[in-house]
Design a protein around this motif. Sequence first.
Motif, PDB file in Angstrom:
ATOM      1  N   ARG A  25      20.911  -2.438   4.749  1.00 49.05           N
ATOM      2  CA  ARG A  25      21.790  -2.468   5.931  1.00 49.05           C
ATOM      3  C   ARG A  25      22.360  -3.857   6.159  1.00 49.05           C
ATOM      4  O   ARG A  25      23.521  -4.010   6.533  1.00 49.05           O
ATOM      5  CB  ARG A  25      21.040  -1.990   7.169  1.00 49.05           C
ATOM      6  N   PHE A  26      21.541  -4.885   5.951  1.00 53.55           N
ATOM      7  CA  PHE A  26      22.014  -6.257   6.130  1.00 53.55           C
ATOM      8  C   PHE A  26      23.130  -6.569   5.135  1.00 53.55           C
ATOM      9  O   PHE A  26      24.158  -7.144   5.495  1.00 53.55           O
ATOM     10  CB  PHE A  26      20.866  -7.259   5.967  1.00 53.55           C
ATOM     11  N   GLN A  27      22.951  -6.192   3.879  1.00 53.72           N
ATOM     12  CA  GLN A  27      23.974  -6.432   2.867  1.00 53.72           C
ATOM     13  C   GLN A  27      25.272  -5.689   3.223  1.00 53.72           C
ATOM     14  O   GLN A  27      26.354  -6.267   3.158  1.00 53.72           O
ATOM     15  CB  GLN A  27      23.487  -6.004   1.489  1.00 53.72           C
ATOM     16  N   GLU A  28      25.157  -4.431   3.621  1.00 53.42           N
ATOM     17  CA  GLU A  28      26.336  -3.654   4.003  1.00 53.42           C
ATOM     18  C   GLU A  28      27.045  -4.289   5.199  1.00 53.42           C
ATOM     19  O   GLU A  28      28.270  -4.391   5.222  1.00 53.42           O
ATOM     20  CB  GLU A  28      25.947  -2.208   4.332  1.00 53.42           C
ATOM     21  N   TYR A  54      23.489 -12.362  -6.326  1.00 58.41           N
ATOM     22  CA  TYR A  54      23.915 -13.397  -5.381  1.00 58.41           C
ATOM     23  C   TYR A  54      22.741 -14.283  -5.005  1.00 58.41           C
ATOM     24  O   TYR A  54      21.605 -13.823  -4.893  1.00 58.41           O
ATOM     25  CB  TYR A  54      24.515 -12.776  -4.121  1.00 58.41           C
ATOM     26  N   ARG A  55      23.020 -15.550  -4.778  1.00 53.81           N
ATOM     27  CA  ARG A  55      21.985 -16.524  -4.459  1.00 53.81           C
ATOM     28  C   ARG A  55      21.172 -16.163  -3.224  1.00 53.81           C
ATOM     29  O   ARG A  55      19.950 -16.210  -3.238  1.00 53.81           O
ATOM     30  CB  ARG A  55      22.626 -17.887  -4.203  1.00 53.81           C
ATOM     31  N   ASP A  56      21.862 -15.881  -2.117  1.00 50.48           N
ATOM     32  CA  ASP A  56      21.126 -15.590  -0.883  1.00 50.48           C
ATOM     33  C   ASP A  56      21.947 -14.708   0.029  1.00 50.48           C
ATOM     34  O   ASP A  56      22.858 -15.162   0.706  1.00 50.48           O
ATOM     35  CB  ASP A  56      20.765 -16.887  -0.151  1.00 50.48           C
ATOM     36  N   ILE A  57      21.604 -13.451   0.022  1.00 47.52           N
ATOM     37  CA  ILE A  57      22.181 -12.502   0.968  1.00 47.52           C
ATOM     38  C   ILE A  57      21.030 -11.688   1.546  1.00 47.52           C
ATOM     39  O   ILE A  57      21.113 -10.506   1.776  1.00 47.52           O
ATOM     40  CB  ILE A  57      23.273 -11.643   0.299  1.00 47.52           C
ATOM     41  N   ARG A  58      19.928 -12.422   1.765  1.00 45.67           N
ATOM     42  CA  ARG A  58      18.700 -11.776   2.245  1.00 45.67           C
ATOM     43  C   ARG A  58      18.686 -11.722   3.769  1.00 45.67           C
ATOM     44  O   ARG A  58      19.117 -12.658   4.436  1.00 45.67           O
ATOM     45  CB  ARG A  58      17.483 -12.556   1.758  1.00 45.67           C
ATOM     46  N   PRO A  59      18.142 -10.642   4.303  1.00 46.52           N
ATOM     47  CA  PRO A  59      18.034 -10.527   5.759  1.00 46.52           C
ATOM     48  C   PRO A  59      16.836 -11.306   6.274  1.00 46.52           C
ATOM     49  O   PRO A  59      15.925 -11.626   5.510  1.00 46.52           O
ATOM     50  CB  PRO A  59      17.812  -9.030   5.961  1.00 46.52           C
ATOM     51  N   GLY A  60      16.873 -11.599   7.547  1.00 46.01           N
ATOM     52  CA  GLY A  60      15.678 -12.133   8.181  1.00 46.01           C
ATOM     53  C   GLY A  60      14.751 -10.963   8.443  1.00 46.01           C
ATOM     54  O   GLY A  60      14.016 -10.527   7.579  1.00 46.01           O
ATOM     55  N   ASP A  61      14.867 -10.385   9.616  1.00 39.62           N
ATOM     56  CA  ASP A  61      13.992  -9.289  10.015  1.00 39.62           C
ATOM     57  C   ASP A  61      14.800  -7.992  10.116  1.00 39.62           C
ATOM     58  O   ASP A  61      14.780  -7.306  11.123  1.00 39.62           O
ATOM     59  CB  ASP A  61      13.337  -9.633  11.354  1.00 39.62           C
ATOM     60  N   GLU A  62      15.504  -7.654   9.058  1.00 42.89           N
ATOM     61  CA  GLU A  62      16.382  -6.479   9.052  1.00 42.89           C
ATOM     62  C   GLU A  62      16.261  -5.806   7.686  1.00 42.89           C
ATOM     63  O   GLU A  62      15.913  -6.447   6.701  1.00 42.89           O
ATOM     64  CB  GLU A  62      17.830  -6.950   9.274  1.00 42.89           C
ATOM     65  N   GLU A  88      28.463  -7.646  -8.765  1.00 43.03           N
ATOM     66  CA  GLU A  88      27.031  -7.850  -9.003  1.00 43.03           C
ATOM     67  C   GLU A  88      26.312  -8.537  -7.833  1.00 43.03           C
ATOM     68  O   GLU A  88      25.696  -9.594  -8.003  1.00 43.03           O
ATOM     69  CB  GLU A  88      26.815  -8.642 -10.291  1.00 43.03           C
ATOM     70  N   PRO A  89      26.334  -7.916  -6.662  1.00 44.82           N
ATOM     71  CA  PRO A  89      25.702  -8.543  -5.499  1.00 44.82           C
ATOM     72  C   PRO A  89      24.193  -8.747  -5.646  1.00 44.82           C
ATOM     73  O   PRO A  89      23.628  -9.612  -4.974  1.00 44.82           O
ATOM     74  CB  PRO A  89      26.023  -7.588  -4.349  1.00 44.82           C
ATOM     75  N   VAL A 101      34.491 -11.406  -5.158  1.00 41.14           N
ATOM     76  CA  VAL A 101      33.374 -12.289  -4.824  1.00 41.14           C
ATOM     77  C   VAL A 101      32.313 -12.172  -5.911  1.00 41.14           C
ATOM     78  O   VAL A 101      31.888 -11.070  -6.259  1.00 41.14           O
ATOM     79  CB  VAL A 101      32.773 -11.926  -3.448  1.00 41.14           C
ATOM     80  N   THR A 102      31.886 -13.329  -6.431  1.00 36.24           N
ATOM     81  CA  THR A 102      30.881 -13.343  -7.494  1.00 36.24           C
ATOM     82  C   THR A 102      29.563 -13.986  -7.064  1.00 36.24           C
ATOM     83  O   THR A 102      28.566 -13.863  -7.778  1.00 36.24           O
ATOM     84  CB  THR A 102      31.424 -14.064  -8.743  1.00 36.24           C
ATOM     85  N   ASP A 103      29.557 -14.672  -5.911  1.00 40.28           N
ATOM     86  CA  ASP A 103      28.306 -15.237  -5.411  1.00 40.28           C
ATOM     87  C   ASP A 103      28.434 -15.551  -3.926  1.00 40.28           C
ATOM     88  O   ASP A 103      29.499 -15.954  -3.457  1.00 40.28           O
ATOM     89  CB  ASP A 103      27.922 -16.508  -6.167  1.00 40.28           C
ATOM     90  N   VAL A 104      27.334 -15.351  -3.220  1.00 38.50           N
ATOM     91  CA  VAL A 104      27.241 -15.690  -1.802  1.00 38.50           C
ATOM     92  C   VAL A 104      25.883 -16.338  -1.576  1.00 38.50           C
ATOM     93  O   VAL A 104      24.870 -15.876  -2.092  1.00 38.50           O
ATOM     94  CB  VAL A 104      27.358 -14.437  -0.903  1.00 38.50           C
TER      95      VAL A 104
END
Length: 175
Positions: free
Chosen positions: A52-55, A40-48, A36-37, A82-85
């Motif tokens: 693609r950033f998650q992959e 996840y708390r924070d797997i956000r891209p900056g300027d991407e 369940e990605p 993995v359950t959280d990042v």
Amino acid sequence: MKKHIGLIITTGALLLMTSTALSTAFAAGSEVKWTEPEKYRDIRPGDENRKRFQERTFKELELYFAKLAARLPEKQQLKIEVTDVDLAGDVRFGSHRQIRIIKEIYAPRMTFSYQLFSADETLLSSGEVDLKDMSFMRGSRLKHRSESFNYEKNMLDDWFEETFSPVVAAATQGE
């Protein structure tokens, strides 16, 4: 004498990495599952691009788990779910784009479970892991400084060393 051994990483489909020179005693594999990605708390891209950033993030961390697992005794298998990042830093809006701001208050975190299996698929160890590195910006943690996700890799190094150093030590003594 060194052998060339390929590591296998599974995330739905098998991905064969390029051959790596490893000694025979260090030929374990790894498997990583991302549960369940979207939660996840924070797997956000900056300027991407977000997808693609998650992959890219998952691939980079899968390869790093494989690198760590390669230190385990021959034919052992490390399975990670993995359950959280929560990546180090926080994404904020800059003037016209989003950027990741790294500050001590935005520590990296990762929650996962692991299972270590022997060559005959006997469960050797398992556990639930809730990592958080509050001192990620202090000290001389320069090992991964020129790599992506260096703070997360340092945190995983600490966990792996604490969890598996007796296993790795026993394997090196048995050579």
